[in-house]
Write an enzyme that holds these catalytic residues in place. Structure first.
Site, PDB file in Angstrom:
ATOM      1  N   ASP A 103       0.829  -1.207   0.000  1.00 52.54           N
ATOM      2  CA  ASP A 103       0.000   0.000   0.000  1.00 52.54           C
ATOM      3  C   ASP A 103       0.863   1.257   0.000  1.00 52.54           C
ATOM      4  OD1 ASP A 103      -2.055  -1.744   0.095  1.00 52.54           O
ATOM      5  OD2 ASP A 103      -2.763  -1.217   2.096  1.00 52.54           O
ATOM      6  N   CYS A 158      -3.593   0.561 -12.835  1.00 54.43           N
ATOM      7  CA  CYS A 158      -3.566   0.529 -11.367  1.00 54.43           C
ATOM      8  C   CYS A 158      -4.823   1.265 -10.931  1.00 54.43           C
ATOM      9  CB  CYS A 158      -2.282   1.146 -10.818  1.00 54.43           C
ATOM     10  SG  CYS A 158      -1.823   2.737 -11.528  1.00 54.43           S
ATOM     11  N   GLY A 212      -3.618   4.971 -13.080  1.00 58.60           N
ATOM     12  CA  GLY A 212      -3.090   4.579 -14.388  1.00 58.60           C
ATOM     13  C   GLY A 212      -1.815   5.293 -14.762  1.00 58.60           C
ATOM     14  N   ILE A 213      -1.041   5.751 -13.764  1.00 63.02           N
ATOM     15  CA  ILE A 213       0.207   6.458 -14.085  1.00 63.02           C
ATOM     16  C   ILE A 213       1.392   6.020 -13.210  1.00 63.02           C
ATOM     17  CG2 ILE A 213      -0.875   8.492 -15.111  1.00 63.02           C
ATOM     18  CD1 ILE A 213      -0.584   9.940 -12.459  1.00 63.02           C
TER      19      ILE A 213
END
Length: 593
Positions: free
Chosen positions: A425, A459, A462-463
């Protein structure tokens, strides 16, 4: 040709044979100075388990093989015979093929060493990125085996943008494993030489002082030597007031380039599309966004999804062809974008999905579940997905999904979802081995499917993790394609993917993890090469080595790639008229401040 480190300046014929027989394969080659004819060179080539030596003549006007084609530089001669198979033959007509350059280690791991860089390229770099006193060291293209110190000079005030600023080139000779600038003291290493002239500047006869104030560091590295670069980047700052150092410095420099990538994102900013974005300011570039073509023509925003096509550029530049592998970088699905996600997967013929996040992390939704339960079937708008089976490996879950359009169940496609479950995390994994094994399995699956479309990677935004996985995979593909001695450039690769989707690779920790993953991959690959050589000598079948100590449940390792690169790219020639302002025209000023 992007590298000329196939030139080994300090080895004998016996040492060349030993290198080629222990590290090379048939078709591997290197060039070296001739011991019998000083000034000439020798091309050593491995063929049929033995080594052939070919003399190269240097007349002072051109290079040739004592007859035949003539060339201005040694690099051009080598490139010609690499590209024109069948032109290099023995007297009996047997063809000698130059396939895989066996590269020499860089003479130093210092980041100011730029390797194969022409004078014009050095001047461009120092003019655009340097300032008064910036310097770099590069290989000499006109004198193989020697080096050049390129320094940006200016007026006495040191104004970096002054019109009088220029770049001075100083030849560094390498003779008998010692380095000098044509006179004066000789040094055991390039590093010792540079450190000496940083403290004791050289002065031209015209009075220009060559102050070596700050290095212009390169980010290019020889993949096989990544351990040395990681060690350099991991060094602590020399002084407490020097905050920028190593990984942080490189990543911060990369962050400062973001202003060059301010492309339009108008589609994502449209009011009708705002609820399709997981984060309101993380939007796809318009020029690379995935456009959905099967939407309602009366609903103009039905073509939108927060996703970008990522095309690796290393293959297209060298081969002028479509890359073997491309990617779609996208955000984690929202409840109202799941249907669009499957429309995209179907439209682009994507057969592999890489999910790098859990559905919920730290109590926050990162990605809604966009697939049915095992053995179940579910419709998502016009698309139907059937979950055939799920299997759990150590770090990930593999789901075999069948995708079809509603009403066209007889045209199902298999889509494989690789769900990586062990990314922490906070931060990054402590061991890159699990990620490498995971990406290896993804690679095998993608390679096994004929005409598969882009690999979909997501994810949450998205980066961050998405960018990290894609960049690692691109770098590993370069090494697979060109071999362990090829050049790679981590910041340049990140900048390339960032030009296609904003913000890829978000943190210094992710940036450092990319280096660690590539280092781990190289170390494992080198062990495999060593084991293969041992097995060949013993006559035993080669046994694969995994990237991590954890037993994986599926797939063997990929075939061993060639040790060295094959595709030659065009190189820039050194300007033969370029004048070296060498130390013969200078005197040393020992007390300059």
């Amino acid at each position: 040709m992007t590298s000329r480190r196939w030139f080994h300046p300090n080895i004998t014929g016996v040492e060349a044979e030993n290198l080629l027989l222990t590290r090379g394969v048939d078709g591997s080659f290197l060039a070296r100075p001739s011991k019998s004819n000083p000034g000439d060179f020798t091309l050593s080539v491995r063929r049929n388990g033995a080594v052939t030596h070919i003399k190269i003549q240097n007349t002072g006007d051109y290079y040739d093989l004592y007859g035949g084609e003539k060339f201005a530089t040694l690099a051009e001669l080598v490139q010609y015979y690499m590209e024109h198979h069948g032109q290099l033959k023995e007297k009996n007509g047997d063809v000698i093929e130059l396939k895989y350059p066996l590269n020499c280690a860089d003479p130093t791991s210092e980041r100011w060493f730029h390797g194969h860089l022409s004078g014009k390229e050095a001047e461009k770099l120092l003019t655009e990125k340097g300032k008064h006193g910036s310097f770099l060291v590069r290989e000499s293209q006109s004198h193989p085996g020697d080096f050049v110190l390129s320094v940006r000079t200016g007026d006495d005030k040191g104004e970096s943008n002054d019109s009088k600023s220029k770049v001075t080139h100083v030849m560094i000779r390498c003779q008998e494993l010692k380095y000098d600038v044509g006179g004066g003291e000789r040094f055991d290493s390039l590093t010792d030489l540079v450190e000496h002239y940083k403290k004791n500047p050289m002065v031209e006869t015209l009075g220009t002082v060559l102050q070596l104030k700050q290095p212009l560091n390169t980010t290019r590295i020889n993949a096989a030597e990544i351990e040395s670069r990681v060690r350099e980047l991991s060094k602590l700052a020399e002084t407490t007031d020097k905050v920028k150092q190593g990984f942080w410095e490189e990543f911060e420099t990369l962050q400062q380039q973001e202003c060059k990538l301010l492309y339009s994102r108008k589609e994502g900013q449209r009011q009708e599309n705002k609820n399709k974005n997981r984060y309101k300011n993380i939007l796809p570039f318009d020029h690379t966004r995935v456009v959905l073509h099967d939407g309602d023509p009366n609903e103009p925003v039905s073509d939108y999804i927060n996703a970008n096509i990522i095309m690796p550029e290393f293959e297209t530049k060298c081969n002028n062809s479509k890359p073997k592998k491309s990617y779609i970088a996208t955000q984690g699905c929202l409840q109202n974008t799941v249907n669009d996600f499957w429309r995209m997967v179907f439209q682009e013929n994507s057969r592999v999905i890489v999910m790098t996040t859990k559905e919920v992390e730290r109590g926050k939704s990162k990605c809604v579940k966009y697939w049915p339960d095992e053995c179940a079937l579910k419709e998502y708008g016009v698309m139907r997905v059937r979950n055939v089976r799920e299997s759990a490996a150590h770090d990930y879950t593999l789901r075999e999904l069948k995708l079809s359009k509603v009403g066209q169940g007889n045209t199902e496609r298999t889509v494989w979802q690789y769900h990586f479950r062990t990314w922490p995390d906070h931060g990054v994994p402590s061991d890159p081995g699990g990620v490498l094994d995971f990406l290896e399995e993804v690679h095998h699956k993608q390679e096994s499917i004929v005409d598969a479309g882009p690999v979909v990677v997501h994810c949450s935004a998205g980066i961050g993790r998405t960018g990290t996985f894609i960049v690692i995979d691109i770098l590993i593909d370069i090494i697979r394609e060109k071999g362990v001695d090829c050049d790679i450039d981590v910041p340049k690769t990140i900048q390339m993917v960032r030009s296609q989707r904003s913000g890829m690779v978000q943190t210094e920790a992710q940036y450092r993890f990319i280096y660690m993953a590539v280092q781990h991959y190289i170390e494992t690959l080198q062990r495999r090469i060593e084991e293969e050589q041992k097995s060949k000598r013993k006559g035993h079948e080669y046994t694969n080595i995994k990237y991590s100590l954890v037993d994986q449940t599926s797939g063997d390792q990929s075939p061993l790639p060639p040790c060295t690169p094959t595709p030659p790219c065009a190189e820039m020639r050194e300007d033969s008229a370029r004048v070296y302002e060498n130390v013969g025209l200078m005197q040393q000023q020992r007390s300059f401040r």
